[in-house]
Design an enzyme around this catalytic site. Structure first.
Site, PDB file in Angstrom:
ATOM      1  N   GLY A   1      15.337  -4.741  -0.938  1.00 30.62           N
ATOM      2  CA  GLY A   1      15.291  -4.921  -2.392  1.00 30.62           C
ATOM      3  C   GLY A   1      14.484  -6.136  -2.813  1.00 30.62           C
ATOM      4  O   GLY A   1      14.251  -6.357  -3.997  1.00 30.62           O
TER       5      GLY A   1
ATOM      6  N   LYS B   1      17.249   3.058   0.862  1.00 34.34           N
ATOM      7  CA  LYS B   1      18.162   2.841   1.992  1.00 34.34           C
ATOM      8  C   LYS B   1      19.266   1.902   1.504  1.00 34.34           C
ATOM      9  O   LYS B   1      19.156   0.685   1.663  1.00 34.34           O
ATOM     10  CB  LYS B   1      17.411   2.184   3.164  1.00 34.34           C
TER      11      LYS B   1
ATOM     12  N   ASP C   1      14.381  -1.097   0.349  1.00 36.87           N
ATOM     13  CA  ASP C   1      15.063  -1.442   1.594  1.00 36.87           C
ATOM     14  C   ASP C   1      15.938  -2.673   1.325  1.00 36.87           C
ATOM     15  O   ASP C   1      17.053  -2.530   0.813  1.00 36.87           O
ATOM     16  CB  ASP C   1      13.987  -1.665   2.666  1.00 36.87           C
TER      17      ASP C   1
ATOM     18  N   THR D   1      11.258  -6.904  -2.442  1.00 38.22           N
ATOM     19  CA  THR D   1       9.947  -6.630  -3.031  1.00 38.22           C
ATOM     20  C   THR D   1      10.081  -6.264  -4.510  1.00 38.22           C
ATOM     21  O   THR D   1       9.403  -6.837  -5.368  1.00 38.22           O
ATOM     22  CB  THR D   1       9.241  -5.486  -2.271  1.00 38.22           C
TER      23      THR D   1
ATOM     24  N   ASP E   1       7.329   3.002  -2.502  1.00 39.87           N
ATOM     25  CA  ASP E   1       7.675   4.073  -1.563  1.00 39.87           C
ATOM     26  C   ASP E   1       9.146   4.027  -1.196  1.00 39.87           C
ATOM     27  O   ASP E   1       9.819   5.045  -1.174  1.00 39.87           O
ATOM     28  CB  ASP E   1       6.779   3.981  -0.309  1.00 39.87           C
TER      29      ASP E   1
ATOM     30  N   ARG F   1       0.791  -1.191   0.000  1.00 39.22           N
ATOM     31  CA  ARG F   1       0.000   0.000   0.000  1.00 39.22           C
ATOM     32  C   ARG F   1       0.850   1.279   0.000  1.00 39.22           C
ATOM     33  O   ARG F   1       0.359   2.371  -0.204  1.00 39.22           O
ATOM     34  CB  ARG F   1      -0.925  -0.009   1.226  1.00 39.22           C
ATOM     35  N   GLY F   2       2.122   1.130   0.284  1.00 41.13           N
ATOM     36  CA  GLY F   2       2.976   2.293   0.537  1.00 41.13           C
ATOM     37  C   GLY F   2       3.097   3.307  -0.587  1.00 41.13           C
ATOM     38  O   GLY F   2       3.423   4.461  -0.345  1.00 41.13           O
TER      39      GLY F   2
HETATM   40  P1  IMP Z   1      12.120  -4.423   0.754  1.00 41.48           P
HETATM   41  O1  IMP Z   1      11.436  -5.587   0.101  1.00 41.48           O
HETATM   42  O2  IMP Z   1      12.892  -4.843   1.991  1.00 41.48           O
HETATM   43  O3  IMP Z   1      12.941  -3.580  -0.181  1.00 41.48           O
HETATM   44  O4  IMP Z   1      11.009  -3.538   1.407  1.00 41.48           O
HETATM   45  C1  IMP Z   1      10.157  -2.819   0.730  1.00 41.48           C
HETATM   46  C2  IMP Z   1       8.903  -2.564   1.558  1.00 41.48           C
HETATM   47  O5  IMP Z   1       9.154  -2.581   2.972  1.00 41.48           O
HETATM   48  C3  IMP Z   1       8.421  -1.188   1.240  1.00 41.48           C
HETATM   49  O6  IMP Z   1       7.493  -1.233   0.190  1.00 41.48           O
HETATM   50  C4  IMP Z   1       7.812  -0.748   2.546  1.00 41.48           C
HETATM   51  O7  IMP Z   1       6.441  -1.097   2.564  1.00 41.48           O
HETATM   52  C5  IMP Z   1       8.513  -1.515   3.625  1.00 41.48           C
HETATM   53  N1  IMP Z   1       9.536  -0.690   4.338  1.00 41.48           N
HETATM   54  C6  IMP Z   1      10.876  -0.778   4.241  1.00 41.48           C
HETATM   55  N2  IMP Z   1      11.487   0.146   5.008  1.00 41.48           N
HETATM   56  C7  IMP Z   1      10.496   0.844   5.618  1.00 41.48           C
HETATM   57  C8  IMP Z   1      10.473   1.965   6.524  1.00 41.48           C
HETATM   58  O8  IMP Z   1      11.502   2.530   6.960  1.00 41.48           O
HETATM   59  N3  IMP Z   1       9.244   2.386   6.894  1.00 41.48           N
HETATM   60  C9  IMP Z   1       8.077   1.836   6.465  1.00 41.48           C
HETATM   61  N4  IMP Z   1       8.050   0.807   5.598  1.00 41.48           N
HETATM   62  C10 IMP Z   1       9.250   0.310   5.176  1.00 41.48           C
HETATM   63 MG    MG Z   2       4.731  -1.198   4.406  1.00 42.26          MG
END
Ligand code: IMP
Ligand code: MG
Length: 192
Positions: free
Chosen positions: A118, A144, A116, A120, A113, A53-54
């Site tokens: 990576g 990040k 992080d 997703t 959004d 949803r972000g």
């Molecule tokens: P990844 O798969 O770890 O890159 O994470 C991506 C998803 O994690 C993003 O779409 C966010 O929904 C969530 N996320 C990662 N870091 C944060 C944060 O600092 N605050 C809120 N949501 C986060």
């Molecule tokens: Mg989230």
């Protein structure tokens, strides 16, 4: 993080510890990003896909800025989850809601959004490619870089930030704070 710490983080109240990116800065950067992206977006089969949803606020601002450049994509969303509750990723990406547009032969721009670990976006990119997209680019408001686990680099990045948990402009903590027009770090009472 131990269980007690995890439990404490899930309890209110949290406070906004620090605004990291103001609404004005976001607005300015969204317009710059669209300037950077518009060359790539001038195709007759553009599909913008927001990860829910972000990304809802970011997508809304991006597509209105694209409209000002006379760019008219198809728009869809997919819900992917890896976080569950709290601030820890489970590492496992699952599709909660898939797209319904046909992306075969399309130039896709994935929008999220924050980048992080990576996982997703790496997952989403593979998925869209397997659905027959001609190209898949990605655009994130926040990056990040220190916390990357999957090998993934976004094509368009709003702001690189250091590793801390942030909320606002679509980003949540346990589904709260998405409505904030700015990006902030939340503090927990004992550290603010
Ligand atoms: P990844 O798969 O770890 O890159 O994470 C991506 C998803 O994690 C993003 O779409 C966010 O929904 C969530 N996320 C990662 N870091 C944060 C944060 O600092 N605050 C809120 N949501 C986060
Ligand atoms: Mg989230």
């Amino acid at each position: 993080m131990d269980n007690l710490q995890q439990e404490r983080m899930e309890l209110p109240p949290h406070t906004i510890a620090e605004v990291i990116v103001t609404a004005e800065k976001i607005d300015e950067r969204v317009n710059q990003l669209v300037n950077e992206m518009q060359g790539h977006c001038r195709t007759d089969n553009l599909v913008m896909i927001g990860i829910l949803r972000g990304s809802f606020m970011f997508v809304a601002d991006l597509v209105r800025a694209l409209y000002a450049h006379d760019i008219h994509p198809r728009i869809d969303f997919m819900t992917l989850e890896s976080y569950g509750t709290g601030t820890q990723s489970s590492g496992n990406v699952v599709i909660r809601k898939d797209i319904t547009v046909d992306v075969s032969g399309a130039d896709v721009v994935l929008i999220d959004d924050i980048l992080d670990s990576g996982r997703t976006l790496a997952f989403a990119q593979r998925l869209l490619t397997s659905k027959g997209a001609k190209s898949v680019k990605s655009c994130v408001l926040l990056d990040k870089p220190e916390t990357r686990i999957a090998q993934f680099a976004a094509d368009f990045v709003g702001f690189s930030i250091e590793d801390s948990f942030v909320v606002g402009y679509g980003l949540d903590y346990n589904s709260y704070y998405r409505e904030l027009p700015y990006i902030a770090r939340i503090g927990f009472p004992e550290e603010v």
